[in-house]
Design an enzyme around this catalytic site. Structure first.
Site, PDB file in Angstrom:
ATOM      1  N   THR A 253       3.124  -5.514 -15.999  1.00 26.80           N
ATOM      2  CA  THR A 253       2.850  -5.769 -15.037  1.00 26.80           C
ATOM      3  C   THR A 253       0.620  -6.567 -15.049  1.00 26.80           C
ATOM      4  O   THR A 253       1.116  -6.897 -16.878  1.00 26.80           O
ATOM      5  CB  THR A 253       2.690  -4.986 -14.066  1.00 26.80           C
TER       6      THR A 253
ATOM      7  N   ASN B  59      -3.311 -15.610  -0.505  1.00 27.03           N
ATOM      8  CA  ASN B  59      -3.181 -16.523  -1.679  1.00 27.03           C
ATOM      9  C   ASN B  59      -3.414 -17.821  -0.978  1.00 27.03           C
ATOM     10  O   ASN B  59      -4.469 -18.245  -2.251  1.00 27.03           O
ATOM     11  CB  ASN B  59      -1.682 -17.066  -1.830  1.00 27.03           C
TER      12      ASN B  59
END
Length: 408
Positions: free
Chosen positions: A193, A403
């Site tokens: 991750t 984002n």
């Protein structure tokens, strides 16, 4: 909005004997935020890591790989948030090296005994002077019971900390397994991750720990995706202190399998928590592919479904537009795929079989399943006995907003 993400109480997070953790405010990107974390490891601790396969590997990833391959005994980790130190060229490498040198100087170690980690904005210079200035405070605050706080300090766009902690019994002796992770977007690990740290007080030799780290990553962090983007900074670290007095030297040891199971369970739980806290997510989806010719085929199909924006937005809307799943299966790239042998289930409802819609399928059943926060998509390919599972989430308006505003 995190989806059924379990955060253990602070007193349920067990310290790992042999590891102390400290934090400080370095002001890397924002003031009044503990954005620097150090893990101090007792002598005798072995460390193994698995890192991103992105060719634009961040400077700290490159330095970590170099220090781990040097054979030096790793004794400390330094983690900063707010800046990824990625896409920063030679200056970025120098900044990571300077962080290692500064921490090593404080601890009386060599620079190659330090592993640096960074997460945050890419393509911006790392304010290394601020990090170095804050290191003494981070070291001074180090305590064995700081895992809970560290899980918070390494967060970026995460809304919740990711923590797993357990005490497990191996052949009548208790060992501790505790880990933390961070990540919510730019998640499609090609190893692990964004950042994950797993500690145990069992002892393992470095070579065996490295083999174990790769296997565990493949069963956990390599089975999640949020948006199909593999980060420049993905790092997964396992630390084995041996402080429990239990030392496992080979896979033939009957305790090894139980320890591997406990570590894998911890890593899988942390990985799933990343998906449960994915940027803007409202649904946690398990994509299970069965009857594949081999594992690679199963993953091809699972990731084709999990990556599809059309599938993900349909799940966000709770719209049983399930032809989108069939479409993704069809373009997954599995050679000579016979669609007449494919069966698709949504939860407990069979949706498609024999190349078309199941005669008994009712859209109301599909809507019932898709309204739930956790959804199982199960596909049988009718090609063999292999199977695998991928965990993903839906794609919402909020993901775009987060984002779009990430650098603001």
């Amino acid at each position: 909005m995190a989806i059924n993400l379990d955060i253990p109480a602070r007193d349920a997070v067990f310290p790992v004997p042999g590891i102390r953790i400290g934090m400080a405010e370095a002001g890397v990107r924002k003031a009044n935020h503990r954005d620097l974390t150090v893990l101090l490891l007792d002598e005798g601790t072995t460390v193994a890591g698995v890192f991103t396969q992105n060719r634009f590997r961040a400077a700290p990833v490159q330095v970590c790989e170099r220090h781990l391959s040097s054979g030096s005994a790793i004794r400390a980790l330094a983690i900063n948030t707010g800046n990824a130190n990625a896409g920063t060229g030679t200056a970025g490498l120098q900044a990571s090296d300077a962080t290692c040198q500064a921490l090593a100087g404080q601890l009386g170690l060599k620079a190659d005994q330090i592993l640096p980690f960074s997460t945050g904005v890419i393509l911006e210079p790392l304010p290394v002077d601020r990090i170095i200035a804050a290191l003494p405070a981070a070291v001074a605050s180090a305590r064995a019971d700081h895992w809970f706080e560290a899980a918070h300090s390494i967060m970026t766009t995460d809304t919740q900390p990711k923590i797993h902690s357990a005490r497990v019994e191996l052949a009548g002796q208790a060992v501790t397994v505790t880990g933390i992770a961070k990540g919510a977007g730019m998640i499609h690990p090609n190893m692990a991750t964004m950042l994950g740290f797993l500690g145990t007080d069992a002892g393992l030799p470095a070579e065996l720990l490295h083999t174990l780290a790769k296997r565990i990553a493949d069963r956990s962090f390599n089975r999640i995706t949020v948006d199909g983007d593999t980060s420049t900074n993905d790092s997964f670290i396992i630390m084995a202190t041996g402080a429990s007095g239990m030392h496992i030297t080979s896979e033939a040891d009957p305790r090894f399998a139980a320890l591997e199971q406990a570590l894998t369970h911890a890593a899988r739980d942390l990985a799933q928590k990343i998906v449960r806290d994915a940027e803007g997510s409202t649904k946690f989806m398990t994509i299970q592919v069965e009857e594949a010719g081999n594992t690679a085929e199963a993953l091809q199909v699972a990731y084709a479904i999990a990556h599809s924006p059309l599938v993900k937005t349909a799940f966000f809307a709770s719209d049983p537009n399930l032809g989108r799943i069939l479409c993704a299966i069809g373009y997954s790239g599995v050679p000579d795929l016979d669609v007449s042998k494919i069966t698709l289930w949504l939860g407990d409802v069979r949706v498609a079989c024999n190349g078309g819609r199941d005669p008994g399928y009712q859209e109301a059943d599909g809507q019932r399943i898709m309204a739930a926060p956790e959804i199982l998509v199960r596909v049988a390919l009718g090609r063999g006995q292999a199977s695998d599972t991928v965990y993903t989430c839906d794609l919402s308006h909020e993901y775009v907003s987060i984002n779009a505003d990430y650098r603001s």
